[in-house]
Design a protein around this motif. Sequence first.
Motif, mmCIF file in Angstrom:
data_model
loop_
_atom_site.group_PDB
_atom_site.id
_atom_site.type_symbol
_atom_site.label_atom_id
_atom_site.label_comp_id
_atom_site.label_asym_id
_atom_site.label_seq_id
_atom_site.Cartn_x
_atom_site.Cartn_y
_atom_site.Cartn_z
ATOM 1 N N UNK A 9 26.151 20.257 50.409
ATOM 2 C CA UNK A 9 27.056 20.367 50.122
ATOM 3 C C UNK A 9 27.439 20.811 49.001
ATOM 4 N N UNK A 10 26.645 20.935 47.995
ATOM 5 C CA UNK A 10 26.320 21.318 46.807
ATOM 6 C C UNK A 10 26.197 22.808 47.391
ATOM 7 N N UNK A 11 25.500 23.150 47.976
ATOM 8 C CA UNK A 11 24.911 24.926 47.955
ATOM 9 C C UNK A 11 25.909 25.656 48.956
ATOM 10 N N UNK A 12 27.502 24.599 49.916
ATOM 11 C CA UNK A 12 27.587 25.124 50.624
ATOM 12 C C UNK A 12 29.365 25.294 49.541
ATOM 13 N N UNK A 13 29.366 24.637 48.420
ATOM 14 C CA UNK A 13 30.685 24.853 47.481
ATOM 15 C C UNK A 13 29.808 26.102 46.516
ATOM 16 N N UNK A 14 29.093 26.210 46.189
ATOM 17 C CA UNK A 14 28.578 27.000 45.230
ATOM 18 C C UNK A 14 28.444 28.315 45.855
ATOM 19 N N UNK A 15 28.594 28.357 48.028
ATOM 20 C CA UNK A 15 28.461 29.849 48.099
ATOM 21 C C UNK A 15 29.795 29.712 48.335
ATOM 22 N N UNK A 20 35.296 33.251 46.607
ATOM 23 C CA UNK A 20 36.406 33.759 46.317
ATOM 24 C C UNK A 20 35.937 34.757 45.194
ATOM 25 N N UNK A 21 35.029 34.387 43.997
ATOM 26 C CA UNK A 21 35.271 35.088 43.370
ATOM 27 C C UNK A 21 34.896 36.419 43.483
ATOM 28 N N UNK A 22 34.029 37.044 44.486
ATOM 29 C CA UNK A 22 33.802 38.537 45.000
ATOM 30 C C UNK A 22 35.524 38.591 45.497
ATOM 31 N N UNK A 23 35.589 38.027 46.424
ATOM 32 C CA UNK A 23 36.764 38.433 47.077
ATOM 33 C C UNK A 23 38.878 38.963 46.168
ATOM 34 N N UNK A 24 38.170 37.251 45.290
ATOM 35 C CA UNK A 24 39.422 37.738 44.429
ATOM 36 C C UNK A 24 39.798 39.109 43.624
ATOM 37 N N UNK A 27 40.403 42.019 46.228
ATOM 38 C CA UNK A 27 41.796 41.793 45.850
ATOM 39 C C UNK A 27 43.220 42.145 45.000
ATOM 40 N N UNK A 28 42.359 41.628 43.491
ATOM 41 C CA UNK A 28 43.602 41.358 42.551
ATOM 42 C C UNK A 28 43.230 42.823 41.808
ATOM 43 N N UNK A 29 41.860 43.823 42.008
ATOM 44 C CA UNK A 29 41.273 44.904 41.473
ATOM 45 C C UNK A 29 42.743 46.102 40.566
ATOM 46 N N UNK A 30 43.639 46.013 42.310
ATOM 47 C CA UNK A 30 45.113 46.889 41.744
ATOM 48 C C UNK A 30 46.315 46.370 41.370
ATOM 49 N N UNK A 31 46.187 45.384 41.080
ATOM 50 C CA UNK A 31 47.415 44.775 40.234
ATOM 51 C C UNK A 31 46.805 44.037 38.936
ATOM 52 N N UNK A 32 45.791 43.850 38.756
ATOM 53 C CA UNK A 32 45.435 43.276 37.432
ATOM 54 C C UNK A 32 45.146 44.574 36.866
ATOM 55 N N UNK A 33 45.872 44.855 35.554
ATOM 56 C CA UNK A 33 45.905 46.258 34.466
ATOM 57 C C UNK A 33 45.011 45.255 33.410
#
Length: 107
Positions: A9-15, A20-24, A27-33
């Motif tokens: 469960x801990x390994x899955x949560x970390x994954x 989520x961090x990588x996707x964010x 996804x947010x690169x063009x929106x946040x300056x």
Amino acid sequence: MNNPALLMGAALLLAVGTFAFRFAGAALRARVTFSPRAEKVLEVAALVLLTALVATTALYEGADAAGIARPAGVLTGAVLAWRRAPFAAVVLTAAAVTAALRLAGVP
């Protein structure tokens, strides 16, 4: 911590968190300056963090000092990297210096 379900469960949560961090970021690169000053601060912060990681890894082994051989190898690798030697040469030379010093009895 001998519970396999808890470890999985801990390994899955970390994954999921890592994804989520990588996707964010993508996804947010063009929106946040950031201002140029903030970008510069973030670049310097990343460099400081990496330098601290290298320093603690090179100088300590657990709670004790690593001795002389490991920092000497890291210093050799740093000089070769600064002189723009190929990555493989940097790693192999640093490892060889550390191994030679340890073989010679240097801690």
